[in-house]
Motif scaffolding. Structure first.
Motif, short mmCIF file in Angstrom:
data_model
loop_
_atom_site.label_atom_id
_atom_site.label_comp_id
_atom_site.label_asym_id
_atom_site.label_seq_id
_atom_site.Cartn_x
_atom_site.Cartn_y
_atom_site.Cartn_z
N SER A 33 54.71 -55.67 59.35
CA SER A 33 55.62 -56.72 58.52
C SER A 33 54.73 -58.05 58.66
O SER A 33 54.46 -58.43 59.97
CB SER A 33 56.74 -56.80 59.17
OG SER A 33 57.51 -57.87 58.78
N ASN A 58 53.81 -54.81 54.63
CA ASN A 58 54.73 -55.43 54.11
C ASN A 58 54.72 -57.16 54.30
O ASN A 58 53.95 -57.41 55.31
CB ASN A 58 56.00 -55.12 54.48
CG ASN A 58 57.25 -55.65 53.51
OD1 ASN A 58 57.51 -55.30 52.38
ND2 ASN A 58 58.03 -56.63 54.16
N GLY A 78 63.86 -55.79 55.43
CA GLY A 78 64.32 -55.07 56.47
C GLY A 78 64.96 -55.48 57.64
O GLY A 78 65.32 -54.58 58.51
N VAL A 92 56.85 -50.47 64.14
CA VAL A 92 56.89 -51.68 63.28
C VAL A 92 55.98 -52.52 64.02
O VAL A 92 56.25 -52.99 65.37
CB VAL A 92 58.24 -52.41 63.36
CG1 VAL A 92 58.04 -53.74 62.70
CG2 VAL A 92 59.01 -51.58 62.63
N ARG A 98 63.93 -46.13 61.66
CA ARG A 98 63.47 -46.64 63.17
C ARG A 98 64.22 -45.64 63.96
O ARG A 98 63.65 -45.19 64.76
CB ARG A 98 63.86 -48.01 63.36
CG ARG A 98 63.01 -49.10 62.40
CD ARG A 98 63.24 -50.64 62.69
NE ARG A 98 63.21 -51.06 63.97
CZ ARG A 98 64.02 -51.84 64.90
NH1 ARG A 98 65.29 -51.93 64.30
NH2 ARG A 98 63.86 -51.90 66.12
N ALA A 130 60.85 -47.21 52.83
CA ALA A 130 61.56 -46.94 54.32
C ALA A 130 62.03 -45.46 54.31
O ALA A 130 62.37 -44.89 55.29
CB ALA A 130 62.70 -47.90 54.46
N SER A 177 67.96 -53.78 55.32
CA SER A 177 68.26 -53.75 56.86
C SER A 177 68.66 -52.17 57.09
O SER A 177 68.38 -51.61 58.09
CB SER A 177 69.18 -54.78 57.31
OG SER A 177 68.50 -56.07 57.20
N TRP A 194 54.87 -49.31 59.74
CA TRP A 194 55.33 -50.40 58.97
C TRP A 194 54.62 -51.86 59.50
O TRP A 194 54.96 -52.31 60.46
CB TRP A 194 56.72 -50.62 58.97
CG TRP A 194 57.68 -51.56 58.11
CD1 TRP A 194 57.41 -53.20 58.32
CD2 TRP A 194 58.41 -51.53 56.93
NE1 TRP A 194 58.30 -53.71 57.47
CE2 TRP A 194 58.82 -52.80 56.45
CE3 TRP A 194 59.02 -50.43 56.39
CZ2 TRP A 194 59.65 -52.94 55.31
CZ3 TRP A 194 59.75 -50.56 55.40
CH2 TRP A 194 60.30 -51.82 54.90
N TRP A 198 68.49 -49.65 55.41
CA TRP A 198 67.26 -48.60 55.09
C TRP A 198 66.38 -48.57 56.34
O TRP A 198 65.94 -47.25 56.70
CB TRP A 198 66.53 -48.61 54.00
CG TRP A 198 67.56 -48.01 52.69
CD1 TRP A 198 68.42 -48.95 52.00
CD2 TRP A 198 67.33 -46.80 52.06
NE1 TRP A 198 69.14 -48.10 51.09
CE2 TRP A 198 68.46 -46.96 50.99
CE3 TRP A 198 66.67 -45.60 52.34
CZ2 TRP A 198 68.83 -45.86 50.20
CZ3 TRP A 198 67.15 -44.70 51.36
CH2 TRP A 198 67.95 -44.64 50.47
N VAL A 199 65.81 -49.77 56.68
CA VAL A 199 64.75 -49.69 57.80
C VAL A 199 65.28 -49.30 59.20
O VAL A 199 64.57 -48.52 59.82
CB VAL A 199 64.11 -51.22 57.80
CG1 VAL A 199 63.52 -51.23 58.92
CG2 VAL A 199 63.64 -51.50 56.56
#
Length: 877
Positions: free
Chosen positions: A180, A381, A186, A211, A204, A172, A197, A178, A199-200
């Motif tokens: 998912s 991910n 995250g 994402v 963003r 991140a 969460s 990203w 870091w993500v």
């Protein structure tokens, strides 16, 4: 109103103590406030830890309610009612610790002296691996906890092959695109949920990271994503391979990385083995001389290594590993895979191209440590929802190959390995293997038991040399002992912080019978669970706010020890897990063996002065102190003050820790393991050798369908289960704060069905339905929504409960895991990973069945909430 005085809320006088959360298996740092009169009244995240940076999830905040839970076990207990099971009163009798230890040791000793294999452990304290591995001191390799294949059964071994780590996560710090796929990282669950969460969210907000969520249900990740791609369950591998098809056939790969840093150029023969010379050195094809050369030929230049083509070397037709996968991908075009995944081919092609563009192939970044390395700010991910399927090893590799094709493995912005623990600050986790390759390490929790026939493990673990423990296969030995060669039957179960009767898939009635046939069951726990309904003895444990520990459990972006210390003295007559298991070890005569197990598991052998000594019992403080000293030589007083030694992960261990080695694009070891296991089956004349799924061992993934897609057509829907952050990694619904936020959300109190599908099939919002799979059934009330794939039924983890003595956990209409198969047809032959989705059919009912009308249920609870809020008694979930 002007005369009314409002006092600002404030904490009572007291002090803040730094510690570590244990409301899930991970370890976010906390600050806990305790008043001058010894009452805990606030838990929050510790802002000094760069991992969670002061953030804490709902479970972490609710730890205070676990500490003061009135249902906590307050002293040792002995069952006086011989009848066992959900809803049956054990008629507990309080006894002394000495009597509890005497009874427990005596009953375990009976089986230990007769045959250690008759002892069935279920020890699931993931923050204390020295407790988890206690059975090694007894000489049993049985395994009943759900923290095996029901967690990351195929994910962990594959990460061991690709990263030489236990886990993996998108970076991140630098990622800008990203994907998912069936994961909560995250957003809602998995690795250090609050930390990830944080870091993500930064990525963003600060960089505008895009994402794309690919999953059957619009989860929290999908709701926050720029794009949600609904997908048919158990087709994630085919989706990933269709992405790879576009990357390969449109030339969107990082060919420099593939040639220089992977074994993609190594030549593969028709037998799936690499082509070697007499000294077992591997050949590659040199395009400059148009000839075969050994991988370490000093005249070779990376840019001249062939990735494509077909050649003849020493009379053997062969292809580079990259070409082998390119040929496999001929069957994985987006148009062909659309028929399986339901994801439009145009969507796949667009995402693949966006992904490759954002990867910025060829870009580099200079790190603070002075190295210049590739920058690849795009990553794929995934976790349980995507990887928990029959062909688990192939599926996980398909995901990782999407990352590998764009060259992002262990690069800034890419897919980075996450170690379970490093033990000491200077430890690296990558080791050289043969022929320039990195050593694949699928056994991140230690090696699997050796093959034996008849099997020495009740769950057949010796049949999975690169897998993890498959606890659901205990049911095969239980129901068909003659077929599966069972020459013993476990009769003592030692349980610690584990609830397999709830967590493991398969029929609940058979699992209950499995437990009823145990001669003796002891449970080490804090509160009642479905498992404690079957206990003969309860050994009450301190909760995490009363104990010491030091741990590093898969922090996604940091490293170092998270330290736990008592906030209060034990408020009941309870003991630490260490005190319990050291005492049992001494009484059983295995204390020295247990000390050696701990030295090995926790790595104290690296610093001999830290080793546990023969003939001595140790406390939780003793173990925690040694863990801290092993990491950075800091004394326990330092940890008690600072609370952790966490720092951002050292760059040489995060980015390219395998420098100079080639990553395993092609996993030849799986071919070796397959053929070696096949030969062992033949030599031992294993009666079911012709039906064992050896084909699940493949060096590269294929497009083969999982058996879930071959069920009878009458099962016209797919069922999945899911959990959100308040239920991450473990039971939480006995906690009133967690129960409150869960049961107020219709996502967790109804069976989620696509609204258009419901109309097409003649169902309406609020209908009571019977859900049947080929293996089991459950009941529920439909909640119709646009946020589900049109063929999928979603069953929240909170609905998977049975009635037990813990009255605060409400009964629901059955158990999702009852719907799941537990047979080898639906188990990955390579890893032991079971299928976690299933096919189902729905039948509308006029009313609840009688067994659901008695006692409090989820539905009663939700009706009461809605009546209290003036919404009437008819809820939509």
């Amino acid at each position: 109103m002007n005369n009314v005085q409002f006092d600002q809320n404030s904490l009572k006088p007291g002090k803040w103590i730094r510690s570590t959360c244990k409301m899930c298996l991970h370890s976010c740092s906390t600050r806990v406030h305790v008043t001058d009169d010894g009452v805990i009244n606030k838990i929050e995240g510790d802002p000094t830890n760069p991992s969670n940076a002061g953030k804490l999830c709902p479970k972490g905040n609710a730890g205070i309610m676990r500490h003061y839970d009135p249902q906590r076990f307050k002293q040792p207990l002995r069952r006086t009612n011989p009848a066992k099971g959900p809803g049956i009163d054990p008629k507990w009798e309080a006894i002394s610790w000495d009597e509890a230890f005497e009874i427990t040791a005596r009953e375990i000793k009976k089986s230990l002296d007769e045959d250690p294999r008759k002892i069935m452990p279920s020890l699931e304290d993931f923050q204390k691996m020295h407790i988890w591995n206690w059975p090694l001191a007894l000489g049993t390799r049985n395994f009943y906890q759900s923290g095996g294949t029901m967690c990351g059964g195929a994910y962990h071994p594959l990460n061991g092959y690709v990263h030489s780590t236990f886990g993996a996560v998108n970076d991140a710090r630098h990622c800008n695109y990203w994907i998912s796929n069936g994961a909560g990282d995250g957003f809602s669950s998995h690795l250090h949920a609050a930390a990830a969460s944080h870091w993500v969210a930064k990525a963003r907000v600060e960089r505008g990271m895009k994402v794309v969520a690919v999953e059957p249900r619009m989860s929290i990740a999908a709701a926050k994503a720029e794009e949600w791609v609904p997908i048919r369950p158990a087709t994630d591998r085919q989706f990933a391979m269709s992405l790879s098809h576009v990357l390969v056939n449109e030339g969107l790969c990082d060919y420099v990385f593939l040639r220089k840093d992977t074994n993609a150029p190594y030549l593969v023969g028709p037998d799936q083995y690499f082509v070697r010379d007499a000294d077992r050195q591997i050949y590659v094809w040199d395009t400059s001389s148009n000839s075969a050369k050994l991988w370490n030929d000093p005249t070779l230049k990376n840019e001249n290594l062939a990735l494509e083509g077909e050649y003849v070397v020493n009379g053997v037709k062969c292809r580079p590993a990259f070409q082998v996968y390119k040929d496999t991908l001929k069957d994985a075009s987006p148009e062909t895979m659309e028929k399986i995944t339901t994801v439009p081919a145009a969507t796949v092609r667009r995402i693949a191209r966006e992904f490759a563009k954002e990867a910025r192939i060829g870009a580099t970044i200079t790190l603070p440590d002075g190295r210049t390395v590739p920058l690849r700010p795009a990553a794929y991910n995934y976790y349980r929802g995507a990887q928990g399927h029959k062909t688990g090893m192939q599926t996980n590799q398909a995901f990782q190959l999407v990352n590998m094709l764009i060259g992002n493995i262990d690069h800034p912005g890419g897919r980075c390995g996450v170690t379970l623990t490093d033990g000491s600050v200077d430890n690296n986790h990558c080791y050289p293997g043969e022929c320039g390759q990195m050593l694949g390490t699928p056994h991140q929790l230690g090696p699997m038991p050796d093959f034996s026939w008849p099997p020495n493990e009740y769950h057949l673990a010796g049949f999975f040399p690169v897998g993890v423990h498959p606890p659901h296969l205990n049911m095969l030995s239980f129901l068909e002992p003659e077929k599966y060669g069972s020459t013993f039957k476990p009769d003592v179960l030692v349980n610690c912080h584990s609830n397999p009767v709830w967590a493991i898939q398969g029929p609940r009635d058979k699992w209950l019978q499995f437990l009823r046939e145990m001669r003796f069951i002891v449970c080490v726990d804090v509160i009642p669970t479905e498992m404690t309904d079957f206990a003969d003895i309860i050994l009450p444990a301190n909760d995490y706010l009363e104990t010491f520990n030091g741990t590093m459990i898969e922090p996604p972006y940091t490293e170092g020890i998270c330290f736990r210390q008592p906030i209060t003295a034990p408020i009941h007559d309870t003991k630490s897990e260490e005190e319990i298991f050291f005492e049992l070890s001494e009484r059983l005569g295995v204390l020295d063996q247990y000390n050696e197990v701990i030295n090995m598991i926790l790595g104290f052998e690296q610093k001999p002065h830290l080793k546990l000594q023969p003939g001595k019992k140790y406390t939780d403080r003793d173990i925690a102190e040694r863990v801290g000293l092993l990491w950075n030589d800091k004394p326990i007083e330092w940890y008690m003050e600072h609370g952790h030694s966490s720092t951002e992960r050292r760059l040489d261990k995060l980015y390219r820790p395998w420098e100079g080695m080639r990553l395993l694009f092609y996993i030849e070891d799986l071919v070796y393991q397959r053929e070696a296991l096949r030969q062992k089956f033949e030599d031992a004349k294993v009666p079911f050798r012709d039906e064992w799924p050896f084909d699940d061992y493949q060096p590269l993934p294929t497009t083969v369908l999982d058996p879930i897609h071959l069920e009878p057509k009458e099962y016209n829907l797919y069922a999945i289960t899911f959990k959100d952050i308040q239920m991450n990694f473990g039971e939480g619904l006995s906690n009133p704060w967690l129960k409150d936020i869960t049961y107020r959300d219709p996502v967790h109190t109804g069976l989620l069905l696509n609204r258009g599908t419901a109309q097409k099939l003649g169902f309406a919002d609020g209908d009571i339905v019977l859900v049947e799979s080929p293996y089991g059934r459950l009941y529920g009330r439909l909640t119709t929504t646009e946020a589900m794939h049109h063929e999928t039924l979603g069953v929240s983890n909170s609905l998977s409960r049975t009635k037990n003595e813990n009255r605060s956990v409400l009964m629901a209409g059955g158990h999702y895991n009852d719907l799941l198969p537990y047979d080898m047809r639906n188990t990955d032959g390579a890893t032991g990973q079971p299928e976690t989705s299933c096919r189902v059919k729905l039948t509308k009912l006029d009313d609840w069945p009688d067994f659901l009308k008695h006692g409090s249920t989820v539905y009663d609870f939700v009706d009461s909430i809605q009546k209290a809020e003036g919404k009437g008694g008819q809820h939509n979930g």
